[in-house]
Structures are given as C-alpha cells and as structure tokens.
Design an enzyme around this catalytic site. Structure first.
Site, mmCIF file in Angstrom:
data_model
loop_
_atom_site.group_PDB
_atom_site.id
_atom_site.type_symbol
_atom_site.label_atom_id
_atom_site.label_comp_id
_atom_site.label_asym_id
_atom_site.label_seq_id
_atom_site.Cartn_x
_atom_site.Cartn_y
_atom_site.Cartn_z
ATOM 1 C CG HIS A 199 -1.916 -1.057 1.271
ATOM 2 N ND1 HIS A 199 -2.184 -1.805 2.401
ATOM 3 C CD2 HIS A 199 -2.742 -1.547 0.311
ATOM 4 C CE1 HIS A 199 -3.137 -2.686 2.136
ATOM 5 N NE2 HIS A 199 -3.493 -2.546 0.876
ATOM 6 C CE1 TYR A 209 6.867 2.852 6.282
ATOM 7 C CE2 TYR A 209 4.998 3.193 7.733
ATOM 8 C CZ TYR A 209 6.077 3.693 7.025
ATOM 9 O OH TYR A 209 6.365 5.038 7.069
ATOM 10 C CG HIS A 210 0.275 -2.251 4.987
ATOM 11 N ND1 HIS A 210 -0.863 -1.479 4.832
ATOM 12 C CD2 HIS A 210 0.668 -2.094 6.277
ATOM 13 C CE1 HIS A 210 -1.143 -0.881 5.990
ATOM 14 N NE2 HIS A 210 -0.226 -1.247 6.877
ATOM 15 C CB ALA A 211 6.110 -5.507 1.875
#
Length: 547
Positions: A303, A482-484
């Site tokens: 995201h 930080y939603h890898a």
C-alpha cells in the site's frame, strides 16, 4: 589432510520457525502446546522488552533505530520521482508488529474470498473468520464477527480520542460517507475509529500475546540474535538451517519441518540465498540453482500512502506532546494509568471509502492523525516532538493496488540487503486511484466540521491544484505504508506461486512459509492482523498434517 570442520549443531527440533514476528510468534505458540513437540524459534533481532517498543506512541523512536530495525532502502523508483523509499522492518522479537502503529484491521471479507477463488481452498472469509475470532480478545465483545478471550487484546479507544477525531468523522459524514462503528464487523466500508492491539495502555504485539507465555514451556527454545544464512537441503528435503550465532557458524536440525516466518522481505531473500527461486534471478546474484521456483521474490505488493498536513486553530496534540509541561502531564498519565495519547496509535480515526461511483468496494483507506510533524527533519519521525503550532494530518493509502514489484538477492552474502523494487504507481489504475484519493482528502477537509478549525494547508499547499501538479506531488511525497506482501505467494500453479494452500513450498519437502509473503493479493487495510492469522492458521495446518 583433514577437511573443513563441520559447523556445530545447536540442537534437533521437530519444527523450526524462522522469525519471531507477528506470524512466527503465533505459530510457535500453537505448535508448542503439544508437550511432545520440540519447537525452535530463530530470530535475528534481540529483546522487545524496551520502553519505546512497548509504549504505543513510542514507535516513532524505533522507526530509524538500527538496533531494532533492518532499515531497508528500496531502489530508486520512477513511480516515486526517482526516490529511494525507506522500508523499516522489525529486527526484534515481535518483528514489524513491535514497531508498527497497531491498527487492528482484518481486511474486507471479499479479499479472502478472492484468495479462495484463485485456487486456494480453505482461505475464504468463512474459513479464516474462526481463526481471527480465536486470536482476539475484543473489547467490543463476542458475537458472530468478533472474538473474546484470545491472546491479542483489541482496545476500543473511543473515550480517549482527541476531539479532532470526532471532527474528522463528522466531516466524513458531511462529505457523504456513512459512519461505521466497527471496521472488523459485517462491513468494512465507512468512516470511524480505529481499534488497536493494546492492553492496559501498552502494545499487545504477537510476541507479547503468544511468545512470552509460550516461553515458559520447556519444549520451546528461542534463539535470539541468531542470523539464518541459508536452508539446508538434502535430496529435495529441508533438514535444517545454517545460522550465525555469537559470531560463529552453526546449524539447527529439523526432524519435521522448517517454517519461514521472516516476513515479505526476508523470507524470499532467504529462499534465494538457499538456491530456491527463478533460475535467472539466482544466476544474476551468483547463487546456485537448487530448486526452480519462479515466483520467489516476485508479485511484490504494498500500500502506498501520502499525508496532507494542516495548520489548525487551537485543536491538536502538538502542544501536549511538544512542551515540557505537556510531556510531563501525558507521561504521568501513561505511567500511572496507561492512558492518554502515549497509549494510542498515531492513527486515531480513518475509514474505507470509494473514490468514485460504480466501484463494488472501497479503494481508498483514510487516516486521521491529530498531530503534525511538518517542520521535522528528513530522516526522523518526531512524534514526541511535533510542530510548535497546532496541526494535524489527513492521510490515505490505496486499498488494492495493481502494481507488482520484486525483492531479489544481490549476491550470496546473507548480510547484503536484497534489491527492493516496488514499482510504485506502475499501473494507470493505481495512478488514478491516488489522484482521486488526494482530491477526496481535500473534499473532506473542506467540510464544515474541519474547515472551521483549519488555518491553512501546509502540504502540499493550495498552489498545488491541477491534476498534473497533484500527480507530481504524490510521486514526490508518497511512500510505503509498510504492508509488503505476496513475495512467496500462495496458489496452485508452481509457475506463479511459491506455496500451496497448505503453505507447503511447491516441489520441496519439509518446508513451509507462514507470513505476509504468502498473500495471493494484498488485503484492504493494515496487514498485521492478517499476518497473525496466517501464523495461527499455519499451526493448525501443520498439526493436522503431522504423522
């Protein structure tokens, strides 16, 4: 002449969990419930028993702390105007769940139904809902959607929120969006308050909820500050891991399985270091081709977010958090009763909305931060020293971006960070969603509830107004939230997926993956709750498959 001395073994276990993060902690706890099963948890980082890790708003202090954080940098990205985005990832017990903003979002039910529709039986929303309920201890109470009595305490911070949060919600309703009192209930769509995983005012990470209690069990061993360098394979089976511990090489042996729970960056990197990946990628990095798995490190999803910053007329957390007397008051409140802004997430309110008519489900996630750091230095996250004037941020991120990137090893050196290429805004759909999203932020800010207290827009500023200017601005100022995920994705086709629906790596024995890297597609919203669910569900699958 004697050959090289074999690395000593640190022990033999039924299961080795690589990574003591959000998924790994939940997985280790579930496996170790059976006293006959010996479990090892191997973590590169050290203790999470630090004040600024456990104090919720203290995560600004951990954001750049290399003692707790891998501190990765992505490659220069054309979609971000050539900038190298900063990628914090937790290098600490609890993983990224020890340094995140603690917003508890499961994702939309349709996200999981999409997973099942891609050929992953057992992963539809009806399948994963019982696991979510099992891990939750929700202040909202138990019903058909929410769980009570689980290890992760979910706080409803409604009575502790800054008044700006309610102004934001009113402005959202004035802009035409409905109020939603529970984003994890029957519908995700709407504007409302973010629940957070805290307990008694302190962070309730997966490590605190699952791993800390499990450490009392004699059949669970934690190897902290232990760097895994590669998997050990023999005749198509993973039999253990090679590690560096206290500066020396060693191995840890597995009689059952090794489960990678090292996260969406480190899991594909470790697979590649072990010779598992796409042959061309391995050759470029100077790595042997042990097992061809073309999807390793590919299908990276994330995201992307941006904040619009505003100077306010008298209403903000800035004064409380910046001045000496303000710090004294909020610090005392936190230490004495676990209350006040230090016990909350940076993101107090938000929502999931549609940026245009005709969409089946929301494509934009919103955030309200009753704080601003417009004057902060680049390379810092001064949440505890915000702007010297009242201010706040409105933020957004795209829910289901269609761009795909890669995470690929650069060399055989396990200490060299992999090349992260997010391919931000790589599709026209993603560029359109972000353009519509920033216009939507301004529409909400223009509503009476917020307009009444806005003095000026600081970033990007009113001079940035045309579509081209807005797009150039979001390229310059957007970045990862930080939603890898997706870099060892789940699916039935070994050419396009790394693991099957039981999280077993295609074509190998004794190896599974259980973290956000297995997401077939990114969920709508913050990914930490889903990662914990993956770990807990992996435990069920492994125990069910146990001979």
């Amino acid at each position: 002449m004697a050959g090289p001395k074999a690395a000593p073994s640190l022990g033999r276990f039924d299961y080795i969990v690589v990574g003591a993060g959000s998924a790994g902690s939940a997985l280790a706890e579930k496996l170790s419930r059976n006293p006959a099963i010996r479990v090892a948890v191997v973590e590169a980082g050290g203790t999470d028993r630090r004040f600024f890790v456990q104090m919720p708003l203290g995560y600004g202090k951990t954001f750049y702390d290399r003692r707790l954080n891998w501190g990765y940098r992505a490659e220069p990205d054309p979609g971000l105007a050539g900038q190298s985005d900063y990628w914090p990832r937790g290098k600490v017990i609890g993983g990224s769940g020890s340094i995140n903003a603690m917003v508890w979002i499961r994702g939309a039910a349709a996200d999981y139904d999409d997973w099942a529709a891609e050929g992953n039986p057992g992963w539809a929303f009806r399948d994963v809902l019982p696991t979510f309920k099992e891990i939750e201890d929700s202040e909202a109470g138990e019903d058909e959607w929410r769980g009570r009595g689980g290890p992760i305490h979910i706080t409803d911070p409604s009575d502790m929120l800054h008044p700006l949060t309610q102004r934001f919600i009113r402005a959202g309703v004035e802009a035409g969006f409905r109020y939603n009192d529970d984003f994890n209930g029957p519908s995700q769509e709407g504007i409302g308050i973010y629940q957070i995983n805290t307990k008694g005012g302190w962070r309730c990470s997966s490590a605190r909820a699952f791993l800390w209690p499990a450490m009392r069990r004699p059949n669970l061993a934690l190897f902290a500050r232990t760097m895994v360098t590669r998997l050990i394979l023999k005749d198509g089976r993973v039999t253990g891991i090679a590690v560096i511990r206290q500066g020396s090489d060693a191995i840890i042996e597995a009689s059952g399985e090794v489960i990678l729970a090292a996260g969406a960056v480190n899991t594909p990197h470790l697979l590649q270091l072990s010779g598992i990946g796409r042959g061309e990628d391995l050759k470029v990095a100077g790595l042997p081709i042990v097992h061809e798995s073309p999807a390793v490190g590919h299908h990276l999803q994330d995201h992307l977010g941006i904040n619009y910053s505003y100077r306010a007329k008298g209403e903000s957390l800035n004064a409380q958090l910046r001045s000496f007397w303000g710090k004294l008051a909020v610090g005392t409140d936190f230490l004495l009763r676990g209350g006040g802004p230090l016990s909350l997430s940076l993101n107090q309110g938000g929502g999931f909305v549609k940026s245009r008519p005709g969409l089946e489900r929301p494509n934009i996630q919103l955030y309200l931060q009753a704080i601003s750091t417009f004057t902060g230095k680049v390379g810092t996250r001064p949440l505890l020293t915000p702007d010297p004037f009242p201010g706040f941020n409105l933020g957004l991120s795209s829910c289901r971006p269609t761009s795909r990137g890669t995470i690929l090893a650069r060399s055989p050196d396990p200490f060299e960070a992999p090349a992260i290429r997010p391919n931000a805004f790589g599709t026209e759909e993603d560029r359109r969603d972000m353009l519509e999203g920033v216009k939507l932020l301004r529409r909400i800010a223009a509503q009476p509830a917020l307009a009444a207290i806005i003095e000026e827009e600081l970033a990007p500023g009113p001079k940035i107004s045309g579509d081209e200017e807005l797009m150039e601005d979001y390229r310059r100022r957007s970045g990862t939230v930080y939603h890898a995920c997706g870099t060892a994705r789940m699916g039935p086709d070994p050419a396009r997926a790394v693991v099957d629906s039981r999280l077993k790596v295609h074509g190998l024995q004794g190896l599974r993956v259980a973290d956000a890297s297995v997401f077939p597609s990114v969920i709508s919203g913050n990914t930490n709750a889903a990662a914990i669910m993956i770990g807990a569900r992996a435990g069920d699958l492994i125990l069910a498959d146990r001979p």
